[in-house]
Scaffold this motif. Structure first.
Motif, PDB file in Angstrom:
ATOM      1  N   ARG A   3      45.539 -26.010  35.704  1.00 51.52           N
ATOM      2  CA  ARG A   3      46.484 -26.841  34.959  1.00 51.52           C
ATOM      3  C   ARG A   3      47.680 -27.142  35.852  1.00 51.52           C
ATOM      4  N   ALA A   4      48.283 -28.284  35.607  1.00 51.28           N
ATOM      5  CA  ALA A   4      49.498 -28.655  36.328  1.00 51.28           C
ATOM      6  C   ALA A   4      50.665 -28.638  35.357  1.00 51.28           C
ATOM      7  N   ILE A   5      51.793 -28.150  35.830  1.00 51.29           N
ATOM      8  CA  ILE A   5      53.028 -28.200  35.049  1.00 51.29           C
ATOM      9  C   ILE A   5      54.032 -29.002  35.865  1.00 51.29           C
ATOM     10  N   SER A   6      54.352 -30.190  35.363  1.00 57.36           N
ATOM     11  CA  SER A   6      55.271 -31.081  36.072  1.00 57.36           C
ATOM     12  C   SER A   6      56.687 -30.865  35.549  1.00 57.36           C
ATOM     13  N   VAL A   7      57.591 -30.600  36.474  1.00 52.88           N
ATOM     14  CA  VAL A   7      58.963 -30.218  36.132  1.00 52.88           C
ATOM     15  C   VAL A   7      59.829 -31.474  35.982  1.00 52.88           C
ATOM     16  N   ASN A   8      60.455 -31.616  34.835  1.00 50.58           N
ATOM     17  CA  ASN A   8      61.330 -32.766  34.593  1.00 50.58           C
ATOM     18  C   ASN A   8      62.754 -32.408  35.013  1.00 50.58           C
ATOM     19  N   TYR A   9      62.920 -32.200  36.316  1.00 50.17           N
ATOM     20  CA  TYR A   9      64.216 -31.765  36.837  1.00 50.17           C
ATOM     21  C   TYR A   9      65.268 -32.863  36.655  1.00 50.17           C
ATOM     22  N   ARG A  10      66.512 -32.434  36.604  1.00 49.07           N
ATOM     23  CA  ARG A  10      67.615 -33.379  36.379  1.00 49.07           C
ATOM     24  C   ARG A  10      67.781 -34.312  37.577  1.00 49.07           C
ATOM     25  N   LEU A  11      68.153 -35.548  37.260  1.00 54.10           N
ATOM     26  CA  LEU A  11      68.245 -36.596  38.269  1.00 54.10           C
ATOM     27  C   LEU A  11      69.689 -36.923  38.625  1.00 54.10           C
ATOM     28  N   ALA A  12      69.866 -37.406  39.846  1.00 56.39           N
ATOM     29  CA  ALA A  12      71.141 -37.944  40.314  1.00 56.39           C
ATOM     30  C   ALA A  12      71.221 -39.428  39.922  1.00 56.39           C
ATOM     31  N   PRO A  13      72.415 -39.985  39.840  1.00 58.96           N
ATOM     32  CA  PRO A  13      73.713 -39.374  40.176  1.00 58.96           C
ATOM     33  C   PRO A  13      74.330 -38.555  39.033  1.00 58.96           C
ATOM     34  N   GLU A  14      73.701 -38.590  37.842  1.00 65.41           N
ATOM     35  CA  GLU A  14      74.284 -37.847  36.718  1.00 65.41           C
ATOM     36  C   GLU A  14      74.330 -36.343  37.010  1.00 65.41           C
ATOM     37  N   HIS A  15      73.325 -35.861  37.711  1.00 67.16           N
ATOM     38  CA  HIS A  15      73.217 -34.425  38.008  1.00 67.16           C
ATOM     39  C   HIS A  15      72.949 -34.255  39.505  1.00 67.16           C
ATOM     40  N   PRO A  16      73.979 -34.209  40.316  1.00 62.67           N
ATOM     41  CA  PRO A  16      73.778 -34.137  41.765  1.00 62.67           C
ATOM     42  C   PRO A  16      73.292 -32.761  42.216  1.00 62.67           C
ATOM     43  N   PHE A  17      72.940 -32.699  43.501  1.00 64.01           N
ATOM     44  CA  PHE A  17      72.550 -31.450  44.151  1.00 64.01           C
ATOM     45  C   PHE A  17      73.552 -30.352  43.823  1.00 64.01           C
ATOM     46  N   PRO A  18      73.104 -29.125  43.500  1.00 68.01           N
ATOM     47  CA  PRO A  18      71.721 -28.623  43.603  1.00 68.01           C
ATOM     48  C   PRO A  18      70.974 -28.572  42.281  1.00 68.01           C
ATOM     49  N   ALA A  19      71.274 -29.480  41.332  1.00 71.40           N
ATOM     50  CA  ALA A  19      70.657 -29.404  40.006  1.00 71.40           C
ATOM     51  C   ALA A  19      69.131 -29.389  40.089  1.00 71.40           C
ATOM     52  N   ALA A  20      68.547 -30.254  40.923  1.00 64.09           N
ATOM     53  CA  ALA A  20      67.087 -30.329  41.009  1.00 64.09           C
ATOM     54  C   ALA A  20      66.496 -29.018  41.523  1.00 64.09           C
ATOM     55  N   VAL A  21      67.133 -28.437  42.535  1.00 73.84           N
ATOM     56  CA  VAL A  21      66.664 -27.161  43.081  1.00 73.84           C
ATOM     57  C   VAL A  21      66.781 -26.068  42.021  1.00 73.84           C
TER      58      VAL A  21
END
Length: 297
Positions: free
Chosen positions: A100-118
């Motif tokens: 199974r795959a679990i795709s992560v809906n990480y937060r996006l820029a510019p609303e959520h800049p680095f390191p939010a995605a990490v």
């Protein structure tokens, strides 16, 4: 047929309405519409869920091994795309791997800049471990910015004292947000999808004023010691060719088992076009073989 397929794909991308460096809201909508225009196979299940407080999409195909998980990080230059948009390619990988795959809906820029995605990727992985999924039964897969994010996340896992997953496959990784690779110029006329200017625009959005050479933003500058086996695939007709080559060399310098596959005359994240490109089909099979070889019980 292969050469004709490559040429047809190049033409398709050159006439695409997507402009990675364009207006965020407009390009997000275009990106979604392009993905949504390709229907999913009937036997693919995609369910919204959350891991460690991070929204995810759980993607399942028939005959999967319930003990194995692909943690998938989508592309989109840290500003476009989503986990739901990634289901097609994530499912294609999952089907070939038998997990199974679990795709992560990480937060996006510019609303959520680095390191939010990490932070989001680490949180999702930590939650998998907390749910008693062994690290040895988890593999990371990521494409484009998601490929760079995979590498950055692996470094962050090491810094947090967490066990590394079994392996990671990176498709056309964006690993250098300084956009300083020679191919950014040398391949610019051949790349039908990306421009250096577009990447620099999105890098500024993601970084929020931080140094683009920050290791967890640009893992090409990170200490990669202790990372799991890596497979890096890239097309020779993309401006990120040098990111893949340099990341491979950097991993080798840190004694990482790393494989680089350069597929000739194909564009950025060509793996997503397996329905019309034999090279993509072969590359995905190679990635599945790599992942399966590195599972441990």
């Amino acid at each position: 047929m292969t050469q004709q397929q490559r040429q047809a794909l190049d033409e398709l991308l050159r006439h695409s309405p997507l402009d990675v460096g364009g207006d965020i809201a407009e390009q997000r909508a275009i990106f979604h519409e392009m993905i949504a225009s390709v229907p999913l196979p009937d036997d693919v299940s995609a369910k919204q869920d959350e891991l460690g407080g991070v929204p995810v999409v759980v993607v399942e195909t028939p005959n999967l091994d319930p003990s194995a998980v692909i943690l998938y990080l989508h592309g989109g230059a840290y500003a476009l795309g989503s986990a739901p948009d990634s289901v097609g390619l994530a499912a294609d990988v999952a089907r070939r791997v038998g997990a199974r795959a679990i795709s992560v809906n990480y937060r996006l820029a510019p609303e959520h800049p680095f390191p939010a995605a990490v932070d989001d990727a680490v949180a999702a992985y930590r939650a998998l471990l907390d749910h008693a999924v062994p690290a040895s039964r988890i593999a990371f897969v990521g494409e484009s910015a998601g490929g760079g994010l995979v590498a950055a996340t692996l470094v962050a896992l090491g810094q947090a004292g967490l066990p590394q997953p079994s392996s990671a496959a990176l498709f056309s990784p964006w690993a250098d947000l300084t956009v300083s690779g020679a191919s950014a110029v040398g391949k610019a006329t051949l790349d039908p999808a990306l421009t250096p200017e577009a990447l620099r625009t999105r890098a500024r959005d993601y970084l929020g004023g931080q140094d683009p050479a920050t290791p967890l933003a640009s893992p090409i500058f990170a200490d990669l010691t202790g990372l799991p086996p890596l497979l890096i695939q890239v097309g020779s007709h993309e401006i990120l060719l040098d990111d893949a080559i340099r990341l491979t060399a950097h991993a080798a310098e840190h004694d990482i088992a790393v494989e680089l596959q350069v597929w000739p005359q194909v564009p950025h994240v060509f793996q997503s076009f397996a329905a019309i490109l034999d090279d993509a089909d072969h590359a995905l099979n190679a990635a599945a073989t790599f992942i399966n070889r590195n599972w441990s019980n």
